[in-house]
Design a protein around this motif. Structure first.
Motif, short mmCIF file in Angstrom:
data_model
loop_
_atom_site.label_atom_id
_atom_site.label_comp_id
_atom_site.label_asym_id
_atom_site.label_seq_id
_atom_site.Cartn_x
_atom_site.Cartn_y
_atom_site.Cartn_z
N MET A 1 6.52 -7.78 5.16
CA MET A 1 7.38 -6.85 4.45
C MET A 1 8.34 -6.19 5.43
O MET A 1 8.08 -6.08 6.60
CB MET A 1 6.55 -5.80 3.74
N PHE A 2 9.46 -5.75 4.93
CA PHE A 2 10.50 -5.18 5.78
C PHE A 2 10.77 -3.73 5.36
O PHE A 2 10.75 -3.40 4.18
CB PHE A 2 11.79 -5.99 5.66
N VAL A 22 11.13 2.38 -0.53
CA VAL A 22 10.34 1.29 -1.09
C VAL A 22 10.48 0.06 -0.20
O VAL A 22 11.58 -0.31 0.18
CB VAL A 22 10.82 0.94 -2.51
N SER A 23 9.36 -0.56 0.14
CA SER A 23 9.42 -1.79 0.92
C SER A 23 9.96 -2.91 0.05
O SER A 23 9.57 -3.04 -1.11
CB SER A 23 8.03 -2.17 1.42
N PRO A 24 10.85 -3.74 0.61
CA PRO A 24 11.41 -4.84 -0.19
C PRO A 24 10.33 -5.78 -0.69
O PRO A 24 9.29 -5.96 -0.08
CB PRO A 24 12.34 -5.54 0.79
N ARG A 25 10.61 -6.38 -1.81
CA ARG A 25 9.70 -7.28 -2.49
C ARG A 25 9.56 -8.60 -1.74
O ARG A 25 10.48 -9.04 -1.05
CB ARG A 25 10.23 -7.51 -3.90
N ASP A 26 8.43 -9.27 -1.90
CA ASP A 26 8.23 -10.61 -1.35
C ASP A 26 8.90 -11.63 -2.27
O ASP A 26 8.27 -12.24 -3.12
CB ASP A 26 6.73 -10.90 -1.22
N THR A 27 10.19 -11.79 -2.09
CA THR A 27 10.94 -12.69 -2.97
C THR A 27 10.64 -14.16 -2.69
O THR A 27 10.88 -15.01 -3.55
CB THR A 27 12.45 -12.45 -2.83
N ASP A 28 10.09 -14.47 -1.51
CA ASP A 28 9.68 -15.86 -1.24
C ASP A 28 8.62 -16.29 -2.25
O ASP A 28 8.66 -17.40 -2.78
CB ASP A 28 9.12 -16.00 0.17
N ILE A 154 17.91 -12.07 -2.33
CA ILE A 154 17.18 -11.86 -1.08
C ILE A 154 17.38 -10.40 -0.66
O ILE A 154 18.52 -9.93 -0.61
CB ILE A 154 17.69 -12.79 0.04
N PRO A 155 16.32 -9.66 -0.33
CA PRO A 155 16.51 -8.29 0.16
C PRO A 155 17.47 -8.30 1.35
O PRO A 155 17.32 -9.13 2.26
CB PRO A 155 15.10 -7.85 0.57
N PRO A 192 15.59 -3.22 -11.23
CA PRO A 192 14.95 -3.09 -9.92
C PRO A 192 15.74 -3.81 -8.83
O PRO A 192 16.43 -4.79 -9.07
CB PRO A 192 13.58 -3.76 -10.12
N GLY A 193 15.59 -3.30 -7.61
CA GLY A 193 16.23 -3.93 -6.46
C GLY A 193 17.08 -2.95 -5.70
O GLY A 193 17.45 -1.90 -6.20
N GLY A 194 17.39 -3.29 -4.44
CA GLY A 194 18.34 -2.48 -3.69
C GLY A 194 19.67 -2.53 -4.41
O GLY A 194 20.10 -3.60 -4.83
N ARG A 195 20.34 -1.39 -4.59
CA ARG A 195 21.53 -1.42 -5.42
C ARG A 195 22.59 -0.43 -4.96
O ARG A 195 22.28 0.59 -4.35
CB ARG A 195 21.18 -1.14 -6.87
#
Length: 263
Positions: A1-2, A22-28, A154-155, A192-195
């Motif tokens: 996580m990043f 919030v830690s970015p999601r595991d989009t992989d 991708i985050p 949801p997501g960085g925006r």
């Protein structure tokens, strides 16, 4: 996580407060699930391309969209750069090879890279002359580096580093096509997501606490900072580029067309 780049709480005009830690999601993991269950629909969200609906006719139409997209991109480049004639191409986030196959036909040498092994397995199911696929970026240079409707999922904490790696694969004098989401309409504040929201003409940057509560296999949209993108491109020698606007249902962004300076 990043760790998130966003280190504050932001309030939008609705009065809603959004947690920016919030830690970015595991989009992989999301894309491996999408590749396993709905690989074609995951690339193009059209009901015809859902696994339960997919026919050979629809599959043919799916790949024809890639041919049309590559043809349009090449025409755009030739208007700006009359000498545009790439002999190799790198397709980042290739999915099942929708664009990679068309790039192989156009250049004779195309490599598609994707995080999802399920997507790659489907891409390899029908071999195409001049096309190869892999999980890692190859250690070589390409005349054309391309990534469309990929970075937006991708985050950015990961995406910026990946963009730097992509630019290391761009040959001197080579061409680049990149698409990013940059901001979204206020009506999509709850997505949801960085925006980056545009509120009364000014940006409000936030992250959404609901991000990691989503079930695996969701497609999340992330917005990028154009200043950071430009800095990465400039440092890689891509000092000549232009942008065209994209709008995916209120998720606004840009497709970037550029060229690295010759050696």
């Amino acid at each position: 996580m990043f760790k998130s780049l966003f280190s504050r709480r932001a309030r939008i005009e609705t009065g809603a407060e959004v947690d920016a830690h919030v830690s970015p999601r595991d989009t992989d993991a999301d894309w491996e699930e999408i590749g396993r269950t709905n690989p074609y629909f995951g690339v193009l969200a059209d009901p015809r391309f859902k696994t339960e609906n997919l026919t050979e006719e629809a599959r043919t139409e799916f790949f024809q969209t890639g041919e049309g997209d590559v043809r349009s991109l090449m025409e755009h480049f030739r208007r700006r750069y009359p000498d545009f004639a790439p002999a190799s191409a790198l397709d980042f986030g290739c999915g099942v090879g929708r664009v990679t196959r068309a790039l192989a036909a156009a250049t004779g040498d195309a490599f598609g890279v994707d995080i999802s092994e399920s997507m790659l397995a489907e891409a390899r199911r029908t071999p195409v002359v001049g096309a190869a696929f892999g999980h890692e970026m190859p250690d070589r240079l390409f005349d054309w580096v391309l990534s469309v409707i990929v970075f937006q999922h991708i985050p950015p904490e990961r995406g910026y580093a990946l963009l730097r790696e992509l630019m290391k694969r761009l040959a001197p004098g080579g061409f680049v096509t990149l698409q990013f989401a940059l901001y979204r309409d206020p009506a999509l504040a709850a997505a949801p997501g960085g925006r980056v929201l545009m509120v009364e003409g000014l940006p409000v940057i936030a992250n959404d606490a609901a991000l990691n509560a989503l079930p695996k296999g969701e497609m999340v949209m992330f917005d990028y900072d154009l200043t950071v993108i430009a800095a990465i491109l400039f440092s890689a020698g891509v000092v000549d580029f232009e942008l065209t606007h994209t709008d995916h249902g209120g998720f606004h962004g840009a497709t970037l067309y550029g060229r690295r300076a010759p050696a």
